[in-house]
Design a protein around this motif. Structure first.
Motif, PDB file in Angstrom:
ATOM      1  N   ALA A 250       1.140  -1.568  -0.017  1.00 17.10           N
ATOM      2  CA  ALA A 250       0.544  -0.075  -0.065  1.00 17.10           C
ATOM      3  C   ALA A 250       1.303   1.217  -0.215  1.00 17.10           C
ATOM      4  O   ALA A 250       0.433   2.045  -0.251  1.00 17.10           O
ATOM      5  CB  ALA A 250      -1.031   0.460   1.218  1.00 17.10           C
ATOM      6  N   LEU A 251       2.421   0.730   0.521  1.00 16.60           N
ATOM      7  CA  LEU A 251       3.065   2.094   0.711  1.00 16.60           C
ATOM      8  C   LEU A 251       4.072   2.939  -0.533  1.00 16.60           C
ATOM      9  O   LEU A 251       4.623   3.318  -1.077  1.00 16.60           O
ATOM     10  CB  LEU A 251       3.777   1.756   1.888  1.00 16.60           C
ATOM     11  N   LEU A 252       3.531   1.447  -1.593  1.00 16.01           N
ATOM     12  CA  LEU A 252       4.191   1.358  -2.351  1.00 16.01           C
ATOM     13  C   LEU A 252       4.275   3.081  -3.585  1.00 16.01           C
ATOM     14  O   LEU A 252       4.929   3.126  -4.025  1.00 16.01           O
ATOM     15  CB  LEU A 252       4.531   0.131  -3.552  1.00 16.01           C
ATOM     16  N   PRO A 253       3.418   3.583  -3.948  1.00 16.01           N
ATOM     17  CA  PRO A 253       2.611   4.744  -4.771  1.00 16.01           C
ATOM     18  C   PRO A 253       3.693   5.437  -4.161  1.00 16.01           C
ATOM     19  O   PRO A 253       4.367   6.809  -4.242  1.00 16.01           O
ATOM     20  CB  PRO A 253       1.648   4.937  -4.335  1.00 16.01           C
ATOM     21  N   MET A 254       3.672   5.949  -2.573  1.00 19.04           N
ATOM     22  CA  MET A 254       4.602   7.310  -2.230  1.00 19.04           C
ATOM     23  C   MET A 254       5.910   6.480  -1.925  1.00 19.04           C
ATOM     24  O   MET A 254       6.560   7.281  -2.580  1.00 19.04           O
ATOM     25  CB  MET A 254       3.987   6.929  -0.885  1.00 19.04           C
ATOM     26  N   LEU A 255       6.861   5.260  -1.657  1.00 14.96           N
ATOM     27  CA  LEU A 255       7.942   4.517  -2.194  1.00 14.96           C
ATOM     28  C   LEU A 255       8.467   5.548  -3.313  1.00 14.96           C
ATOM     29  O   LEU A 255       9.478   5.486  -3.467  1.00 14.96           O
ATOM     30  CB  LEU A 255       7.921   3.693  -1.342  1.00 14.96           C
ATOM     31  N   ILE A 256       7.384   5.370  -4.322  1.00 12.39           N
ATOM     32  CA  ILE A 256       7.573   5.634  -5.428  1.00 12.39           C
ATOM     33  C   ILE A 256       7.991   7.157  -5.952  1.00 12.39           C
ATOM     34  O   ILE A 256       9.266   7.266  -6.267  1.00 12.39           O
ATOM     35  CB  ILE A 256       7.380   4.537  -6.212  1.00 12.39           C
ATOM     36  N   LEU A 257       7.544   7.187  -4.929  1.00 11.83           N
ATOM     37  CA  LEU A 257       7.779   9.209  -4.893  1.00 11.83           C
ATOM     38  C   LEU A 257       8.699   9.604  -5.035  1.00 11.83           C
ATOM     39  O   LEU A 257       9.688  10.734  -4.945  1.00 11.83           O
ATOM     40  CB  LEU A 257       6.445   9.337  -4.503  1.00 11.83           C
ATOM     41  N   TRP A 258       9.369   9.004  -3.412  1.00 14.56           N
ATOM     42  CA  TRP A 258      10.051   9.184  -2.576  1.00 14.56           C
ATOM     43  C   TRP A 258      11.005   9.179  -3.153  1.00 14.56           C
ATOM     44  O   TRP A 258      12.493   9.067  -3.354  1.00 14.56           O
ATOM     45  CB  TRP A 258       9.875   9.074  -1.180  1.00 14.56           C
ATOM     46  N   PHE A 259      11.505   7.061  -3.468  1.00 17.42           N
ATOM     47  CA  PHE A 259      12.822   7.197  -3.329  1.00 17.42           C
ATOM     48  C   PHE A 259      13.052   6.877  -5.173  1.00 17.42           C
ATOM     49  O   PHE A 259      14.030   6.179  -5.803  1.00 17.42           O
ATOM     50  CB  PHE A 259      12.783   5.803  -3.210  1.00 17.42           C
ATOM     51  N   GLY A 260      11.921   7.253  -6.492  1.00 18.63           N
ATOM     52  CA  GLY A 260      12.326   6.085  -7.799  1.00 18.63           C
ATOM     53  C   GLY A 260      11.628   5.228  -7.638  1.00 18.63           C
ATOM     54  O   GLY A 260      11.462   4.551  -7.124  1.00 18.63           O
ATOM     55  N   ILE A 261      11.551   4.889  -9.563  1.00 17.69           N
ATOM     56  CA  ILE A 261      10.991   3.952  -9.595  1.00 17.69           C
ATOM     57  C   ILE A 261      12.338   2.545  -9.986  1.00 17.69           C
ATOM     58  O   ILE A 261      11.817   1.353 -10.117  1.00 17.69           O
ATOM     59  CB  ILE A 261      10.255   3.615 -11.151  1.00 17.69           C
ATOM     60  N   GLY A 262      13.514   3.091  -9.423  1.00 19.49           N
ATOM     61  CA  GLY A 262      14.500   2.270  -9.625  1.00 19.49           C
ATOM     62  C   GLY A 262      14.650   1.485  -8.194  1.00 19.49           C
ATOM     63  O   GLY A 262      13.555   0.848  -7.612  1.00 19.49           O
ATOM     64  N   GLU A 263      15.812   1.018  -7.999  1.00 21.11           N
ATOM     65  CA  GLU A 263      15.728  -0.331  -7.530  1.00 21.11           C
ATOM     66  C   GLU A 263      15.104   0.019  -5.609  1.00 21.11           C
ATOM     67  O   GLU A 263      15.119  -0.411  -4.820  1.00 21.11           O
ATOM     68  CB  GLU A 263      17.211  -0.932  -6.682  1.00 21.11           C
ATOM     69  N   ALA A 264      15.830   1.313  -4.786  1.00 23.12           N
ATOM     70  CA  ALA A 264      15.155   1.991  -3.710  1.00 23.12           C
ATOM     71  C   ALA A 264      14.050   1.896  -3.060  1.00 23.12           C
ATOM     72  O   ALA A 264      13.446   1.070  -2.407  1.00 23.12           O
ATOM     73  CB  ALA A 264      16.240   3.315  -3.296  1.00 23.12           C
ATOM     74  N   SER A 265      13.923   1.622  -4.253  1.00 20.91           N
ATOM     75  CA  SER A 265      11.642   1.592  -3.770  1.00 20.91           C
ATOM     76  C   SER A 265      11.087  -0.116  -3.596  1.00 20.91           C
ATOM     77  O   SER A 265      10.674  -0.098  -2.641  1.00 20.91           O
ATOM     78  CB  SER A 265      10.460   2.107  -4.836  1.00 20.91           C
ATOM     79  N   LYS A 266      11.949  -0.813  -4.444  1.00 23.43           N
ATOM     80  CA  LYS A 266      11.840  -2.372  -4.402  1.00 23.43           C
ATOM     81  C   LYS A 266      12.168  -2.447  -2.942  1.00 23.43           C
ATOM     82  O   LYS A 266      12.325  -3.287  -1.784  1.00 23.43           O
ATOM     83  CB  LYS A 266      12.390  -3.424  -5.005  1.00 23.43           C
ATOM     84  N   THR A 267      13.517  -2.431  -2.655  1.00 24.12           N
ATOM     85  CA  THR A 267      14.428  -2.230  -1.501  1.00 24.12           C
ATOM     86  C   THR A 267      13.537  -1.482  -0.161  1.00 24.12           C
ATOM     87  O   THR A 267      13.541  -2.529   1.048  1.00 24.12           O
ATOM     88  CB  THR A 267      15.778  -2.032  -0.928  1.00 24.12           C
ATOM     89  N   ALA A 268      13.224  -1.029  -0.344  1.00 20.94           N
ATOM     90  CA  ALA A 268      12.043  -0.329   1.365  1.00 20.94           C
ATOM     91  C   ALA A 268      11.285  -1.079   0.990  1.00 20.94           C
ATOM     92  O   ALA A 268      10.678  -1.478   2.441  1.00 20.94           O
ATOM     93  CB  ALA A 268      12.028   0.846   0.585  1.00 20.94           C
ATOM     94  N   VAL A 269      10.179  -1.863   0.205  1.00 25.04           N
ATOM     95  CA  VAL A 269       8.861  -2.138   0.108  1.00 25.04           C
ATOM     96  C   VAL A 269       9.795  -3.848   1.248  1.00 25.04           C
ATOM     97  O   VAL A 269       9.147  -3.813   2.167  1.00 25.04           O
ATOM     98  CB  VAL A 269       8.640  -2.554  -1.331  1.00 25.04           C
ATOM     99  N   ILE A 270      10.592  -4.432   0.653  1.00 27.46           N
ATOM    100  CA  ILE A 270      11.057  -5.315   1.532  1.00 27.46           C
ATOM    101  C   ILE A 270      11.649  -5.178   2.706  1.00 27.46           C
ATOM    102  O   ILE A 270      11.135  -6.129   3.963  1.00 27.46           O
ATOM    103  CB  ILE A 270      12.205  -6.475   0.338  1.00 27.46           C
TER     104      ILE A 270
END
Ligand SMILES: Nc1ncnc2c1ncn2[C@@H]1O[C@H](COP(=O)(O)OP(=O)(O)OP(=O)(O)O)[C@@H](O)[C@H]1O
Ligand SMILES: [Mg+2]
Lengths: 279, 253
Positions: free
Chosen positions: A128-148
């Motif tokens: 559920a946080l992914l859209p925000m994480l993409i906003l903050w960290f970009g579409i790259g690796e960082a947002s995926k790392t954050a989800v994990i």
């Protein structure tokens, strides 16, 4: 050492008798029974044309797709991308969750400081946080790392906390009476005492990390098993989807097995309590 | 001044539910070096509290405790070893590793191994060296706990009802073993019990504790092993019971 062997047997017997249902001990091969039956039904149904190959491609088509994806190296590239993300995210999560769990386990008073925040985060699904994480960290690796990180933090943290806070204070007192320093008491008593719990948390976390990652990759990624599925969906290549699903299941089971073996080596005494296999 | 453990006017008060518990009150004792003292008392008389103070796990509320200094110069090794009321073994370590627990990082590997071997032999645990604590019996666990404490060679050995949870026969055998250990090591022993026969069988002197105070203190000038059924123990037994229950020994039927 004849005496020892006997008492080992006795423990095994005790563990069996402790079960509620009498259970014959089956060899490893029996675990393949259901997969083989399923494969047979799948093959038979496809061969008889009981369903359209578009809904469920035949085993042969899936096998060909697996071969093609492997030969071109594409499958391994996607598996590698996913695995790397998990390695990063999971390590990062452990590096924060473990110390925090130990700290709060030792100083329950600090719980008041963190508890509301953690309770809040615990109830928000990482995806559920992914859209925000993409906003903050970009579409790259960082947002995926954050989800994990978000998906694995809580099992590791909560199990560490539980293990540490349930460690028998009387054992720690033994250390004090033997003149062990605070560091030694941590390393030689508290840590091993909470290890089984910590390992359970790590194992759960590893399982969660796969689920969360695939979700994230389905939504926004350009590599990884989740992306492979997403891409195949767009191209209506259902056999590729099945290949990806099989790869995920196998990889998950494999990492869990490796982890289980590691845990058994690190905490052999747990086996004696009949708490070996199972979740 | 003679060597040994000296307690002067020691009191221990625990806060409890708004009030306080006077676990020990104005206790003065002297345990000469190499002696075997038995502290006898009913449940709640303050026996464990006394041992915890001596082991440095608690500070006295009042009074002074002087212990012999640590001999042998093995670094931070405490001079006093405590065997707890329960074995308190580390469940993740084998019998052998539990005995070696206090030696790790203090002794060289070879010396530690030799010490552990000697201890396993002394306590008859050799066949169970690789067993985990939940694979051994209660009596054996208690022996492992004793071995763990003796292994680091403390000048004073404190034992808190080490045989309390054991059956009569095992208790009798281990009593003999403890007496033998005392003879062989020449250490200062302090054993806590609520068993009058055990006190009579083991102590050079018996300190009777009642509600945190010393109710009586008597010497038993009989060499061990002892047969406490013999007539010379009759007056001693009567005196001990007198101190604890005021002579009103409740009849059984
Ligand atoms: N940590 C504590 N906090 C409060 N009260 C305590 C504490 N430890 C002991 N006490 C009290 O001190 C008194 C003496 O307790 P202690 O454990 O020394 O008795 P004991 O003689 O060892 O008894 P037992 O034979 O049952 O082991 C008891 O009344 C007990 O309730
Ligand atoms: Mg006690």
């Amino acid at each position: 050492m004849a005496g020892m062997e006997k008492s080992q047997d006795w423990i095994k017997g005790a563990a069996d008798d402790g079960g509620l249902l009498p259970c014959p001990s089956l060899g490893f091969a029996w675990g393949l029974l259901f997969p083989l039956v399923a494969l047979f039904l799948w093959w038979g149904g496809s061969a008889l044309g009981l369903w359209s190959p578009f809904l469920l491609p035949s085993p042969a088509a899936v096998g060909r797709a697996a071969w093609r994806l492997s030969a071109s190296g594409e499958l391994f590239r996607h598996v590698g991308a996913s695995a790397l993300r998990i390695a990063w995210g999971f390590s990062l999560s452990c590096l924060t969750a473990f110390p925090l769990g130990v700290l709060l386990g030792l100083r329950p008073g600090l719980g008041r400081l963190f508890h509301p925040t953690l309770e809040f985060l615990r109830h928000v699904p990482p995806l559920a946080l992914l859209p925000m994480l993409i906003l903050w960290f970009g579409i790259g690796e960082a947002s995926k790392t954050a989800v994990i990180v978000l998906a694995t933090f809580f099992p590791v943290f909560l199990n560490t906390l539980d293990g540490v806070s349930r460690c028998d204070r009387k054992l720690i007192e033994v250390g004090r009476s033997l003149g062990l320093s605070e560091g030694e008491r941590f390393r030689r008593i508290l840590f091993p005492a909470s290890l089984p719990s910590v390992l359970t948390g790590l194992r759960l976390g590893l399982g969660y990390s796969w689920r969360a990652l695939i979700g994230a990759e389905l939504i926004a990624a350009s590599s990884g098993l989740g992306y492979l599925i997403h891409d195949a969906q767009a191209l209506s290549r259902s056999e590729v989807i099945v290949v990806a699903i099989l790869a995920m299941g196998l990889l998950g089971a494999l990492t869990d097995e490796l982890f289980f073996r590691l845990a058994r080596r690190l905490a052999p005494w747990k086996e004696l309590h009949g708490l070996g296999r199972g979740n | 001044m003679a060597e040994g453990i000296r307690l002067q006017g020691v009191s221990k008060i625990y806060p409890l539910a708004g009030g306080e518990v006077r676990a020990l009150e104005d206790l003065s004792l002297f345990l000469p070096r190499g002696s075997f003292t038995v502290v006898l008392g009913r449940s709640g008389s303050g026996k464990t509290t006394l041992l915890r103070l001596l082991a440095g796990l608690e500070e006295p509320t009042k009074g002074r405790i002087s212990l012999p200094r640590n001999e042998g110069g093995e670094g931070k090794k405490p001079a006093v070893g405590l065997v707890f009321q329960e074995p308190r073994l580390m469940p993740w370590l084998t019998v052998e590793e539990n005995v070696a627990f206090s030696l790790k990082g203090r002794l060289g590997k070879e010396e530690a191994t030799a010490r552990v071997e000697a201890m396993l032999a002394l306590l008859g645990l050799e066949d169970f060296r690789s067993a985990y604590p939940d694979q051994i019996s209660g009596g054996m666990a208690q022996r492992v706990a004793l071995g763990r404490t003796l292994a680091f060679d403390p000048a004073v050995v404190l034992m808190d009802e080490p045989l309390g949870a054991l059956d009569y026969f095992t208790r009798r055998r281990l009593q003999g073993e403890i007496a033998e250990l005392h003879r062989r090591t020449g250490k200062t022993f302090l054993l806590v019990t609520h068993d009058v026969e055990e006190a009579l069988a083991l102590g050079d002197s018996i300190v009777v504790l009642e509600a945190g105070r010393v109710a009586d203190c008597l010497d038993i000038p009989v060499s061990r092993p002892r047969e406490t059924g013999r007539p010379e123990f009759l007056p001693l037994r009567r005196r001990v019971l007198e101190a604890i229950v005021g002579g009103e020994h409740p009849p059984l039927s």
